[in-house]
Design an enzyme around this catalytic site. Sequence first.
Site, short mmCIF file in Angstrom:
data_model
loop_
_atom_site.label_atom_id
_atom_site.label_comp_id
_atom_site.label_asym_id
_atom_site.label_seq_id
_atom_site.Cartn_x
_atom_site.Cartn_y
_atom_site.Cartn_z
N CYS A 2 0.84 -1.19 0.00
CA CYS A 2 0.00 0.00 0.00
C CYS A 2 0.87 1.24 0.00
O CYS A 2 2.09 1.18 -0.13
CB CYS A 2 -0.90 0.01 1.23
SG CYS A 2 -1.84 -1.52 1.47
N LEU A 50 -3.59 -1.67 -1.65
CA LEU A 50 -3.50 -2.78 -2.59
C LEU A 50 -3.81 -4.04 -1.79
O LEU A 50 -3.04 -4.44 -0.92
CB LEU A 50 -2.09 -2.87 -3.20
CG LEU A 50 -1.84 -4.03 -4.18
CD1 LEU A 50 -2.72 -3.89 -5.43
CD2 LEU A 50 -0.37 -4.08 -4.59
N ILE A 52 -3.98 -7.53 -0.44
CA ILE A 52 -3.19 -8.76 -0.55
C ILE A 52 -3.70 -9.80 0.44
O ILE A 52 -3.95 -10.95 0.08
CB ILE A 52 -1.69 -8.48 -0.29
CG1 ILE A 52 -1.17 -7.41 -1.25
CG2 ILE A 52 -0.89 -9.77 -0.40
CD1 ILE A 52 -1.15 -7.80 -2.70
N ASN A 75 1.94 -0.19 5.49
CA ASN A 75 2.36 -0.62 4.16
C ASN A 75 3.29 -1.81 4.35
O ASN A 75 4.31 -1.69 5.03
CB ASN A 75 3.09 0.53 3.46
CG ASN A 75 3.84 0.08 2.21
OD1 ASN A 75 3.44 -0.86 1.55
ND2 ASN A 75 4.92 0.75 1.90
N SER A 374 11.45 -11.87 -5.30
CA SER A 374 12.68 -11.57 -6.01
C SER A 374 13.87 -12.16 -5.27
O SER A 374 13.78 -12.53 -4.10
CB SER A 374 12.86 -10.05 -6.17
OG SER A 374 13.45 -9.48 -5.02
#
Length: 644
Positions: A2, A50, A52, A75, A374
Amino acid sequence: MCGFAGSLGYSKCDENSLRRMVSTLYHRGPDDQGLWFDQSAAIGLVHARLSILDLSTAGHQPMSSACGRYVIVFNGEIYNHLKLRGELEQSGQVLNWRGHSDTETLLAGFHAWGIEATLQKSVGMFAFAVWDKQTHTLTLARDRLGEKPLYYGWQDDTFLFGSELKALKAHPAFLAEIDRDALAAFMRYSFIPAPQSIYRGIHKLLPGTLLSVRVDMYTTRLKPVPYWSLLGAARQSLQAPFTGSDAEALQELEARLSEAVALQQISDVQIGAFLSGGIDSSTIVALMQAQSTRPINTFTIGFEGLQFNEAVHARAVARHLGTDHTELYMTPEEAREVIPQLPILYDEPFGDSSQIPTFLVSQLARRSVTVSLSGDAGDELFGGYNRYAWTRKLLKVPPPLRRMLAAGLTALSPAQWDRIYSTMQPMLPSLLRVRMPGDKAHKLSQVLEVDSDAAIYQRLVSTWPNPDTVVLGGRDPMNLSHAWDELTDFNALEYRMMALDALTYLPDDILCKVDRAAMGVSLETRVPFLDHRVVEYAWRLPLHMKIRNGQGKWILRQLLYKYVPKGLVERPKMGFGVPIDVWLRGPLREWAEDLLSEARLKREGFFNPMPIRQKWAEHLSGQRNWQYHLWNGLMFQAWLEKQV
């Protein structure tokens, strides 16, 4: 993942200002937006979400604690939040959970244990701001290694904070005074080191710290308080080194990293991974696939017409592991189309040109998933950068001989070295095949000219070695030799280099690059290597398990070989770059000439035109490849143009 922002202070705290702030963060949180404002306390919080974990409205922020004391904007992800919920429930707390978000878990932890104690128990990546209604105190916090960003600072009597600078700039109290010392640091390192930002009075919260603020503190110098320290953890680990065998160390590493990968695959949305085909990303993907009953999603970007293209290697690894692999080959024209977006994405000057492919692979992944893992941080933890092995070899050469070698290397131009290398390349082993050998020879000559290990490291990480001569009225305040001297208890120079890289280059370049590029397309990224328990274990491993026979990441390679044949991943380290040098002489020449014109540089008054114009002329003529020096100048100039 976020974005959030807010303000504290009586003079300019109002709902309209807060709405302007949150409107700048839509890319970080397109699913939902929220605002909380207490006029009597002069505090306002905004959040862009966002979704999740817990996709329902129970995850809406700003979120108030069940006890009513705390209000938070958050966040990131707390990967072990279900375990924390279990602890809270077993402690006899009366808990009426409204949903299953990690944000709600944090608030319950704050009530039961306090903020710092809750962070000590948490495994995750995060930045947050929480308002304590009882004490009228705002607390900011950032994760241990700096995966998530958080800016803050007083602008007169208004305290501003947020995930990105653009949110602070949207507030009417923002002063926007450029910090020339920060600019000098940028020209040296290609990024602005924390706690600096490009603006005076605005700081980056250091990783692993908390900052408490009250409305009456605007004349007080704020001091973040660490709740976890990389150097402290490293020192503790070095004092209790791993004493088992290679096989035992490998088994323990696999167990810890597998647990981190498993935790970071918890999600209520589609998840995947970036795959370059190198050691780090291949290891993460291998462990993900080993835990999955169906092919995981992997993503790679390739570039048409480039000599060094890792997409073919990633495809081979993906085929062997059986992932659902997506690759997209981009033309140079498509890659260059990203450049105008960079000043907006990064908010402040940022000179790592691998930002371009990072944005493109994030864009590709976002078409299929909302979360991507990643392989970042493998180099800093396991001795992967070439300079770790080469610096020790250089120091074995007596200083007089080093200076003679330096003179010999500069006797030929980079172009002449390139021609010699091209004739020899077919006879060289694969590990000695490198990009831009002539430029590397000249950079090596600069390193050979200095005597101390601290000076060698400083040269290795510097683009402009003397930025004070380039930036008018600016001085780089970050002297790495001082930091180097504070690490005398680290009993190997490789440890010092790895520690300083993890403190500076990792959070301020690598993690910043990935966060802004990915969040620019509303993609959450996660980094399993940065589970702090993996980090602490990595620092316990003796150096010979990291660097062996002149090659870094020895133990990580052994882990990967359990899943992928050695021949698929062993090749020279290439990086994730694009041919900026060629583009500046061709399709970007007019753009660059406009930004670097002598008249413009004099008018704007930030740069001394002479050294920049000299390097520009040498670059255009083909005498030298000054792409990194010029790119830093261009990224500042392009950013400055967007500020008008």
